[in-house]
Write an enzyme that holds these catalytic residues in place. Sequence first.
Site, PDB file in Angstrom:
ATOM      1  N   GLU B  60      16.750  28.346  45.979  1.00  0.00           N
ATOM      2  CA  GLU B  60      16.582  27.732  47.253  1.00  0.00           C
ATOM      3  C   GLU B  60      16.612  28.887  48.176  1.00  0.00           C
ATOM      4  OE1 GLU B  60      18.113  26.245  44.604  1.00  0.00           O
ATOM      5  OE2 GLU B  60      17.396  24.176  44.624  1.00  0.00           O
ATOM      6  N   HIS B 129      23.913  14.632  44.409  1.00  0.00           N
ATOM      7  CA  HIS B 129      22.589  14.265  44.930  1.00  0.00           C
ATOM      8  C   HIS B 129      22.649  13.409  45.943  1.00  0.00           C
ATOM      9  CE1 HIS B 129      21.426  16.059  41.082  1.00  0.00           C
ATOM     10  NE2 HIS B 129      20.040  16.179  41.221  1.00  0.00           N
TER      11      HIS B 129
END
Lengths: 392, 324
Positions: B60, B129
């Site tokens: 990322e 998540h």
Amino acid sequence: MSPGRAARRHPARGGAERAGPGSAWTERDLLHQMLRIRRFEERCVELYSREEIRGFLHLGIGQEACAVGVVAALGADDAIVATYREHAQALARGIPMRAVMAELMGRAEGCSGGRGGSMHLFDASTRFFGGNAIVGGGLPLAAGLALADSMRSRDRVTVCFFGDGATAEGVFHETMNLAALWHLPVLFACENNRYAMGTAIARAKAETDLALEAARYRMPAWSVDGMDVHAVRRAAEAAVAAVAAGGGPHFLELRTYRFRAHSMYDPEHYRDKAEVEQWRQRDPIPALQQALLASGSLAPSDVDELQARVDAEVDDAVAFAAAGTLEPIETLYRHVTAAPSPTAPGGPAAAGTVPAPSPSPSPVAGADGAPGAARSPSTGPASAPPAPAPRR
Amino acid sequence: MTVVTYREALRQAIRQAMVSDDRVFLMGEDVGRYGGCYAVSLGLLQEFGPDRVRDTPLSESAFVGAGIGAALGGMLPIVEVMTVNFSLLALDQLVNTAAALRYMSAGQFGVPLVVRMTTGAGRQLAAQHSHSLEGWYAHVPGLRILAPATHEDASGMLWPALQDPDPVLLFEHGSLYNVRADLADDAGPVPLEGAAVRRRGDDVTVVAYGGTLPTALAAADQLGSEGIGVEVVDLRSLRPLDAATVVSSVVRTHRAVVVDEGWRTGSLSAEVASRVTEDAFYDLDAPVARVCSAEVPMPYAKHLEDAALPQPADVVAAVRALGA
């Protein structure tokens, strides 16, 4: 024309040659560049002790050959991403010394308008993208600049400077992988000065051979004597040529040393004076100067003349910066975004400050335009304050 | 009018932007061959090819940072991060570089980058998540934070976000992807700034955004059937925050409830409540109320997750407690 430049060919541009300000540097010019950086840094120490320069100040004394040798290999259209120890890169690249000194002294005439300081030097006109004070933070940015060039088939190389400390960061490994995977036109120039602030490389890295480590990402990588400006230049020219020719990312480990403390706050408990002294014997500036004197390419009077030029330039930069203006506090919120910050406390109300988008999508700039880089006149020594960036 | 899912509205917007401007490209984890982990980009690889729909390694920091660099290099990248939880791996790039670059460089360099990511809970994805961290990003000057809650906004925010010369983070609540609604065939760009009144009412103002808008509307339906007029304000943009629209509603209704899927402490709901008390204190008939997620890492089991999240019943109870 140095030998490496001849190999620069790019299929998209039919192999057009591009020369940077450093391409034509003679040996004497290399010495001049290193001298002006050294003198600049020494003057910074004085100014810091007089509290004319504040904040963190990281000097590159001892590492001049790295910046000068690499910049000598760059074309005018190439890009540089640098670290917080970047005065040398900025000066070698051609940001006027006046603008750099004014920045260090927090003046509006500084190359970052007094908003950046020593660690955040920027200059759009020389494609100098900072000045990043997060160790390793500039690496993916450099990969992205290279990605843009690659996607647009531009004949450009992006050079990313970083230190040995950055190679322990996760983002270093992420970026090496991404750059190699995507075959990006980027040169990684690692200035290994053996210390991540106060931590010796052997105390921070399981693998201390940084070129070997980079080579594991399947990119050409080699180590260079970072105290020898010729060696750095030759290596950088070869690497830049290979990158520009479509060879994908390359990695140079420039083995160097900083003679002074990490920053002005550093008491240097972590290294021996003897070690520093040993490296000082390899100072790149006297080394080159003596070689030039010995070969007869430089006369003692030439050395005096160079010193006088450098002193005059530094004096002028300090005088310019000292006479500079302070950015008005009224502009505090300028440049947070391209528009006046709508959330400035006490500022004008938010609603209506940003025009509604046009009803239908339309291209907003030329295909090769760089919407991110509003070329500002602010870096010139005597220019007006930067104009607000144009709205898109 | 065509009935589309929120996901399809997003996809059409990406597709239209890529057709309109060849500087636009999409990159992220599994956006290409896989079609996007929430299937937003399904089919785009086939249409635009791997140069413009780029699958990235799981890194990322590198690919968000590369998006910043590509934006500096004249491109208009759309970077997809799978969830806001994963975006923390790129937090340095977003906060220390993207948000600060224009300021640090005195306006010489801006970052016209769009980062899209999923946020929120409701799908039993547990504690890594499911969180709603967009409020953290809304703290940061230099970023524009958008939370499209409707199909019009899902479809219409992307193009103006790409036109913004500064970084924009676009938060898509995971519970919205499958929601079907009418979308005008000529739906176009929408203004990025300004909250929207999604339902008119005179008795209480309920402020919501993103995934909490359906919650607020459901509560408003129930209260409406009992004769309580609920005005529902959708923030749409979390930074800049359109406090004026919220305040002008509260000045009329005299009561406010803020619904936020983020944790209560130090949250966006706290910011909204604070703005209301700063600007409408003497118009309030009751303290500003908040309905937020329970301050726990999101649990997996359905009944626990439901208990942790703002529910319409919680909003109804909060409104009643204000004496509306």
